[in-house]
Scaffold this active site. Structure first.
Site, PDB file in Angstrom:
ATOM      1  N   GLY A 239     -34.613 -71.673  69.132  1.00 24.28           N
ATOM      2  CA  GLY A 239     -36.064 -71.687  69.300  1.00 24.28           C
ATOM      3  C   GLY A 239     -36.640 -72.632  70.330  1.00 24.28           C
ATOM      4  N   TYR A 318     -45.614 -59.431  74.472  1.00 21.27           N
ATOM      5  CA  TYR A 318     -46.049 -60.758  73.993  1.00 21.27           C
ATOM      6  C   TYR A 318     -47.121 -61.375  74.881  1.00 21.27           C
ATOM      7  CZ  TYR A 318     -41.188 -60.507  72.149  1.00 21.27           C
ATOM      8  OH  TYR A 318     -39.997 -60.128  71.583  1.00 21.27           O
ATOM      9  N   CYS A 346     -46.526 -44.716  83.254  1.00 20.25           N
ATOM     10  CA  CYS A 346     -47.814 -44.114  82.917  1.00 20.25           C
ATOM     11  C   CYS A 346     -48.412 -44.731  81.659  1.00 20.25           C
ATOM     12  CB  CYS A 346     -47.637 -42.616  82.716  1.00 20.25           C
ATOM     13  SG  CYS A 346     -46.679 -41.895  84.028  1.00 20.25           S
TER      14      CYS A 346
HETATM   15  C1  LIG Z   1     -33.788 -65.256  67.862  1.00 17.71           C
HETATM   16  C2  LIG Z   1     -32.949 -66.169  67.071  1.00 17.71           C
HETATM   17  C3  LIG Z   1     -32.354 -67.288  67.664  1.00 17.71           C
HETATM   18  C4  LIG Z   1     -32.565 -67.662  69.107  1.00 17.71           C
HETATM   19  O1  LIG Z   1     -33.870 -68.009  69.400  1.00 17.71           O
HETATM   20  P1  LIG Z   1     -34.211 -68.619  70.855  1.00 17.71           P
HETATM   21  O2  LIG Z   1     -35.652 -68.812  70.823  1.00 17.71           O
HETATM   22  O3  LIG Z   1     -33.784 -67.595  71.846  1.00 17.71           O
HETATM   23  O4  LIG Z   1     -33.450 -69.878  70.999  1.00 17.71           O
HETATM   24  C5  LIG Z   1     -31.537 -68.075  66.892  1.00 17.71           C
HETATM   25  N1  LIG Z   1     -31.323 -67.785  65.585  1.00 17.71           N
HETATM   26  C6  LIG Z   1     -31.879 -66.721  64.972  1.00 17.71           C
HETATM   27  C7  LIG Z   1     -31.598 -66.474  63.547  1.00 17.71           C
HETATM   28  C8  LIG Z   1     -32.708 -65.883  65.693  1.00 17.71           C
HETATM   29  O5  LIG Z   1     -33.273 -64.832  65.087  1.00 17.71           O
END
Ligand SMILES: *Cc1c(COP(=O)(O)O)cnc(C)c1O
Length: 421
Positions: A239, A318, A346
């Site tokens: 994340g 997004y 389109c």
């Molecule tokens: C999407 C996801 C990640 C990676 O998220 P990033 O924002 O790309 O680092 C890691 N773990 C899980 C469970 C995810 O769904």
């Protein structure tokens, strides 16, 4: 930092001029820098040097087997969310022991195949899944190593479509119920409880939500241990965000993120797993496109590219921003004017950015979307019967096509007519 820079007025991927790739492969095309992938992976390893750890690349961010092999060869584990991603990780040479299986809707068949193939742990997201996994493991004469994905009810302060750690999101087990579900897990014959898992969202640009969530994880771990569970591994999820706009304040660095992990859970003596995707691959890729037409509209002009929302859906899905830069560097002091940058599909949603300040551009000129290495090619489709966008990997002064553009014949040959037509 990435490895897409201007040399002699031409944008390069490492040492390869982008026009050279365009001449050979055509546009649109994704181009990845090996050096950037290596650098970013290395930063996460460095951030966790203080403890036993495994950096598992989130395969969903970029699942090309060449990218997976490059990272796997450096020691990366993989975080997968489907048996398809699992198969890709294995095809890239990553053994099951380095693969973490996440996802809110694993099917019985996916669990069975991963158990047979070998897996480091399942991150289990619900009680029905837990019971099914136990049954399947027991029927194979095995036990499945698991962490429960706990939903800490923390606001990740990111886009609502990629926020996953609030109680209203579909993900994980509510933290208030975690001890009860762990007790149930421990009593199941096919389950071995080994850890706790969280993932609160994607593109986080502030460390505070991580700190809150991981603080709750530490409390929970202490309680689970006092309940008698041998919690020895913590999976912190992914994340950490990236800068999509060069001009903006940079998000926190991996080393600062690692420090938050250390401050919140570092004293528990657990092995730490993290699952970064975007932060490793995002700035390691650009989407190269050509201008098809410059079209004058009523009070606005449109730059129509040969790349479209089917190749890069983040802006449409997004409202995401990608810096779009000319491949031939404009001279210093060149005039800029506002252009709506669009694709040929389109749908009005096929707009990358409105009123973007760009230097003069015309048909045939090349542009690059920066920060397109994550959630780009993996989300591409063939909408409008546009061939699936190819992928190219650069390493120093060499490059290779790692997914070719299909021909129209290949695309059509995949389909079948029923016998009655
Ligand atoms: C999407 C996801 C990640 C990676 O998220 P990033 O924002 O790309 O680092 C890691 N773990 C899980 C469970 C995810 O769904």
């Amino acid at each position: 930092m990435d490895h897409f820079n201007y040399h002699d007025g031409v944008l390069h991927a490492e040492e390869v001029p982008l026009p050279e790739i365009a001449a050979e492969v055509g546009t649109p095309a994704y181009i990845y820098s090996s050096a950037t992938l290596r650098r970013h992976f290395g930063l996460f390893v460095q951030a966790l040097e203080w403890t036993d750890h495994l950096v598992c690349f989130a395969v969903k961010a970029n699942s090309n087997i060449a990218v997976l092999k490059l990272l796997g060869d450096m020691g990366a584990g993989m975080d997968v969310v489907s048996i398809g991603e699992y198969a890709r990780a294995r095809a890239a040479g990553v053994e099951g022991e380095r693969i973490v299986f996440s996802g809110v809707g694993k099917t019985r068949e996916e669990m069975r195949l991963a158990l047979i193939g070998g897996v480091r742990q399942f991150n289990v997201e619900s009680e029905p899944e837990l019971v099914a996994l136990s049954e399947i493991a027991a029927s194979l004469g095995r036990t499945a190593p698991i962490a429960l994905r706990v939903n800490p009810d923390v606001d990740a302060k990111t886009h609502e479509k990629i926020s996953t750690g609030k109680s209203e999101n579909k993900f994980g087990i509510p933290i208030a119920r975690a001890r009860e579900v762990y007790a149930r897990a421990a009593a199941l014959p096919g389950i071995e409880v080994i850890g706790v898992d969280m993932h609160i969202g994607s593109q986080l640009t502030d460390l505070e939500p991580f700190r809150q969530a991981y603080g709750k994880m530490a409390d929970l771990t202490r309680k689970l241990r006092s309940d008698g569970h041998d919690i020895r591994r913590l999976d912190m999820g992914g994340g950490l965000g990236i800068p999509y706009e060069r001009s903006n304040n940079a998000p926190p660095l991996p080393i600062e993120y690692g420090q938050v992990i250390r401050e919140t859970v570092g004293d528990l003596g657990c092995e730490i797993v993290i699952e970064p995707g975007r932060n490793i691959a995002g700035n390691a890729g650009v989407l190269l496109a050509s201008v098809v037409w410059l079209k004058q509209g009523e009070g606005r002009d449109f730059l129509i590219l040969d790349a479209a929302m089917n190749d890069l859906i983040r802006p449409a899905m997004y409202s995401a921003h990608h810096d779009i830069v000319p491949v031939v560097e404009p001279p210093p002091g060149a005039s800029v004017s506002p252009l709506d940058v669009v694709g040929p599909i389109c749908e009005t949603g096929d707009t990358f950015e409105k009123a973007m300040q760009l230097p003069p551009l015309g048909p045939g000129d090349l542009v690059a979307f920066r920060s397109a290495g994550a959630y780009g090619a993996v989300m591409a489709s063939e909408y409008n019967t546009r061939p699936l966008v190819p992928e190219i990997m650069v390493d120093g002064d060499r490059f290779a096509v790692i997914r070719p553009r299909p021909s129209l014949e290949e695309m059509i040959a995949r389909e079948r007519l029923p016998e009655w037509l």
